[in-house]
Structures are given as C-alpha cells and as structure tokens.
Motif scaffolding. Structure first.
Motif, mmCIF file in Angstrom:
data_model
loop_
_atom_site.group_PDB
_atom_site.id
_atom_site.type_symbol
_atom_site.label_atom_id
_atom_site.label_comp_id
_atom_site.label_asym_id
_atom_site.label_seq_id
_atom_site.Cartn_x
_atom_site.Cartn_y
_atom_site.Cartn_z
ATOM 1 N N HIS A 73 1.022 -1.360 0.105
ATOM 2 C CA HIS A 73 -0.047 -0.093 0.067
ATOM 3 C C HIS A 73 1.032 1.289 -0.042
ATOM 4 O O HIS A 73 1.660 1.348 0.901
ATOM 5 C CB HIS A 73 -0.838 -0.177 1.312
ATOM 6 C CG HIS A 73 -1.587 1.263 1.410
ATOM 7 N ND1 HIS A 73 -1.702 2.177 0.682
ATOM 8 C CD2 HIS A 73 -3.129 1.424 1.872
ATOM 9 C CE1 HIS A 73 -2.489 3.265 1.050
ATOM 10 N NE2 HIS A 73 -3.592 2.659 1.696
ATOM 11 N N HIS A 76 1.698 1.245 -4.638
ATOM 12 C CA HIS A 76 1.005 0.745 -5.496
ATOM 13 C C HIS A 76 0.466 1.575 -6.430
ATOM 14 O O HIS A 76 -0.010 1.265 -7.688
ATOM 15 C CB HIS A 76 -0.396 0.038 -4.753
ATOM 16 C CG HIS A 76 -1.413 0.946 -4.573
ATOM 17 N ND1 HIS A 76 -1.153 1.557 -3.223
ATOM 18 C CD2 HIS A 76 -2.558 1.213 -4.984
ATOM 19 C CE1 HIS A 76 -2.338 2.279 -3.095
ATOM 20 N NE2 HIS A 76 -3.338 2.072 -4.126
ATOM 21 N N ARG A 77 0.497 2.938 -5.974
ATOM 22 C CA ARG A 77 0.400 3.898 -7.146
ATOM 23 C C ARG A 77 1.297 3.938 -8.299
ATOM 24 O O ARG A 77 0.855 4.555 -9.291
ATOM 25 C CB ARG A 77 0.055 5.352 -6.265
ATOM 26 C CG ARG A 77 -1.040 5.412 -5.369
ATOM 27 C CD ARG A 77 -1.232 6.639 -4.728
ATOM 28 N NE ARG A 77 -2.087 6.497 -3.621
ATOM 29 C CZ ARG A 77 -3.395 6.727 -3.748
ATOM 30 N NH1 ARG A 77 -3.817 7.064 -4.915
ATOM 31 N NH2 ARG A 77 -4.101 6.714 -2.633
ATOM 32 N N THR A 80 0.308 1.170 -10.690
ATOM 33 C CA THR A 80 -1.096 1.385 -11.233
ATOM 34 C C THR A 80 -0.856 2.531 -12.401
ATOM 35 O O THR A 80 -1.610 2.567 -13.274
ATOM 36 C CB THR A 80 -2.159 1.765 -10.510
ATOM 37 O OG1 THR A 80 -2.035 2.989 -9.474
ATOM 38 C CG2 THR A 80 -2.490 0.536 -9.609
ATOM 39 N N SER A 81 0.085 3.350 -12.069
ATOM 40 C CA SER A 81 0.041 4.361 -12.729
ATOM 41 C C SER A 81 1.053 4.263 -14.140
ATOM 42 O O SER A 81 0.971 4.820 -15.173
ATOM 43 C CB SER A 81 0.690 5.780 -12.287
ATOM 44 O OG SER A 81 2.037 5.600 -12.044
#
Length: 93
Positions: A73, A76-77, A80-81
């Motif tokens: 967490h 994870h951005r 995903t980006s």
C-alpha cells in the motif's frame, strides 16, 4: 509488530499477434521485469526503490490472459500509473 497492507491488481494482457484460442505463453518473471522497467522509466530510482519491497507478480494464466500483481500500500500507485504505458513485451512470441 507492524502489519503490512498489500494491494492486489488484476490485469488483462491483450496480444494481437496471438489469437484468442491459442494460449499466451508469458512467464510471470518476464511480465514482472517489464513492469519494473516501465516504472524505472516513468518514476526513476525512487519509484523502483519504493515498489521493489513487496512487489510480486503472483499469477499469469496462459488461457485467460489474466495476471495478478501484489504491491504494498502506497507504492501501488506507481504500479497502477505505469500499467497503461506498457505496450510491448518483447519475449511474448
């Protein structure tokens, strides 16, 4: 004791060179390395260092062409980006 939160991302792999009725032979390690290379390109060393701990390609199905990625967490951005920018995996054929 600290609890680590993970995020799981499901991805469908689309390959126009292999028809839908044939299996797509893609090893999780190849997909993992391709994703890390794209994160390096977009987010640099900081992105790779943040993602590396806890980053794992858990599953790649040959028939359904679905992959499951685990990331911690927060970083994870970065994962995903970076996913929409992957357009080619060199060793797919």
């Amino acid at each position: 004791m600290v609890r680590f939160k993970n995020r799981y991302i499901t991805v469908e792999i689309v390959c126009p060179y292999v028809t839908e009725d044939k299996p797509l032979y893609l090893k999780p390690k190849i997909f993992h390395d391709t994703l890390l290379a794209k994160i390096q390109l977009l987010h640099g060393d900081f992105g790779v260092a943040a993602v590396t701990n806890g980053f794992l390609t858990k599953y790649c199905n040959e028939n359904t062409r679905i992959a499951i990625i685990r990331s911690r967490h927060g970083p994870h951005r970065f994962v995903t980006s970076s996913l929409p920018f992957i357009t080619k995996i060199d060793t797919i054929l």
